[in-house]
Design an enzyme around this catalytic site. Sequence first.
Site, PDB file in Angstrom:
ATOM      1  N   ASP A   5      -2.149   0.522   8.084  1.00  0.00           N
ATOM      2  CA  ASP A   5      -0.902   1.267   7.831  1.00  0.00           C
ATOM      3  C   ASP A   5       0.221   0.872   8.798  1.00  0.00           C
ATOM      4  O   ASP A   5       1.102   1.686   9.102  1.00  0.00           O
ATOM      5  CB  ASP A   5      -1.143   2.793   7.903  1.00  0.00           C
ATOM      6  CG  ASP A   5      -2.217   3.253   6.928  1.00  0.00           C
ATOM      7  OD1 ASP A   5      -2.285   2.702   5.827  1.00  0.00           O
ATOM      8  OD2 ASP A   5      -2.994   4.162   7.270  1.00  0.00           O
ATOM      9  N   SER A  23       5.045   6.779   2.181  1.00  0.00           N
ATOM     10  CA  SER A  23       5.658   5.488   2.471  1.00  0.00           C
ATOM     11  C   SER A  23       4.926   4.397   1.702  1.00  0.00           C
ATOM     12  O   SER A  23       3.706   4.461   1.541  1.00  0.00           O
ATOM     13  CB  SER A  23       5.510   5.141   3.965  1.00  0.00           C
ATOM     14  OG  SER A  23       5.849   6.229   4.788  1.00  0.00           O
ATOM     15  N   HIS A  76       0.996   5.149   1.422  1.00  0.00           N
ATOM     16  CA  HIS A  76       0.345   5.970   2.439  1.00  0.00           C
ATOM     17  C   HIS A  76       1.022   7.344   2.456  1.00  0.00           C
ATOM     18  O   HIS A  76       2.253   7.418   2.476  1.00  0.00           O
ATOM     19  CB  HIS A  76       0.471   5.291   3.805  1.00  0.00           C
ATOM     20  CG  HIS A  76      -0.222   6.038   4.884  1.00  0.00           C
ATOM     21  ND1 HIS A  76      -1.598   6.083   4.978  1.00  0.00           N
ATOM     22  CD2 HIS A  76       0.256   6.811   5.890  1.00  0.00           C
ATOM     23  CE1 HIS A  76      -1.934   6.847   6.007  1.00  0.00           C
ATOM     24  NE2 HIS A  76      -0.835   7.288   6.570  1.00  0.00           N
ATOM     25  N   ASN A  85       0.854  -1.194   0.000  1.00  0.00           N
ATOM     26  CA  ASN A  85       0.000   0.000   0.000  1.00  0.00           C
ATOM     27  C   ASN A  85       0.887   1.240   0.000  1.00  0.00           C
ATOM     28  O   ASN A  85       2.001   1.210   0.530  1.00  0.00           O
ATOM     29  CB  ASN A  85      -0.863  -0.003   1.269  1.00  0.00           C
ATOM     30  CG  ASN A  85      -1.760   1.227   1.372  1.00  0.00           C
ATOM     31  OD1 ASN A  85      -2.373   1.640   0.383  1.00  0.00           O
ATOM     32  ND2 ASN A  85      -1.836   1.816   2.556  1.00  0.00           N
TER      33      ASN A  85
HETATM   34  C1  GRF Z   1      -2.723   9.261  -2.541  1.00  0.00           C
HETATM   35  O1  GRF Z   1      -2.277  10.416  -1.886  1.00  0.00           O
HETATM   36  C2  GRF Z   1      -2.505   8.048  -1.694  1.00  0.00           C
HETATM   37  O2  GRF Z   1      -1.316   8.091  -0.957  1.00  0.00           O
HETATM   38  C3  GRF Z   1      -3.687   8.135  -0.759  1.00  0.00           C
HETATM   39  O3  GRF Z   1      -4.748   8.531  -1.585  1.00  0.00           O
HETATM   40  C4  GRF Z   1      -4.243   9.280  -2.690  1.00  0.00           C
HETATM   41  C5  GRF Z   1      -4.698   8.593  -3.942  1.00  0.00           C
HETATM   42  O4  GRF Z   1      -4.376   9.326  -5.085  1.00  0.00           O
HETATM   43  N1  GRF Z   1      -3.903   6.914  -0.038  1.00  0.00           N
HETATM   44  P1  GRF Z   1      -4.527   8.661  -6.527  1.00  0.00           P
HETATM   45  O5  GRF Z   1      -5.916   8.047  -6.591  1.00  0.00           O
HETATM   46  O6  GRF Z   1      -3.450   7.632  -6.674  1.00  0.00           O
HETATM   47  O7  GRF Z   1      -4.384   9.793  -7.498  1.00  0.00           O
END
Ligand code: GRF
Length: 203
Positions: free
Chosen positions: A153, A144, A117, A115
């Site tokens: 997370d 991360s 984050h 994932n």
């Molecule tokens: C990203 O900032 C990711 O880290 C978070 O949600 C956002 C998703 O953006 N969990 P995208 O859909 O990849 O443009």
Amino acid sequence: MPEFDDVPVRLAIFISGRGSNMKTLVEACLAGDIPARPILILSNKYSAEGLEWATENGLPIAAIDHRAYDGDREAFEKDVQETLEMHDVEFIALAGFMRVLTPWFTEKWEGRMVNIHPSLLPKYPGLHTHKRAIEAGDKEAGCSVHWVTEGVDEGAVIDRETVPIKEGDTPESLAERVLEREHILYPRALNKAIEDFLDREEG
Ligand code: GRF
């Protein structure tokens, strides 16, 4: 379907919205930077913008609306799992997928699911990471990529990118700068994770 080299790992990317990280990962796979082939883009929202891009680019998609399951997370995940099995998925990259997964699912995919984050984990798991970093007076924020385990997370961090927090930053301005780093981080970290997975498979 785009033409991919004959690479071993069948990758599903899970999204809930815009899908900019998903797009970066697909492009990195196409460029040969990650030994994986994205064979399924799965969303828990029919309206996820990223699904349109995936369709336009010839990638198979699946949309499974979690709201149809009346809060029964495992029932939702069982249908997700069935879809993954239908496509012979071997590895999952969560990319802006906004559902908490139960142990039923995370145990099945342990060591095969990562994932991204938007914080410097272990700081700020969960939501509103940029706001929390600014309010805490932190000098740095970032993103991360981590292995997905039962705790939200909480899995081991694979790699991170750091971004300075500037005077006058808002959660939005910071999110924008962090996102740029996410797009650099995720392909690099997914490559590491998949190499690790392949080593374990071969070992
Ligand atoms: C990203 O900032 C990711 O880290 C978070 O949600 C956002 C998703 O953006 N969990 P995208 O859909 O990849 O443009």
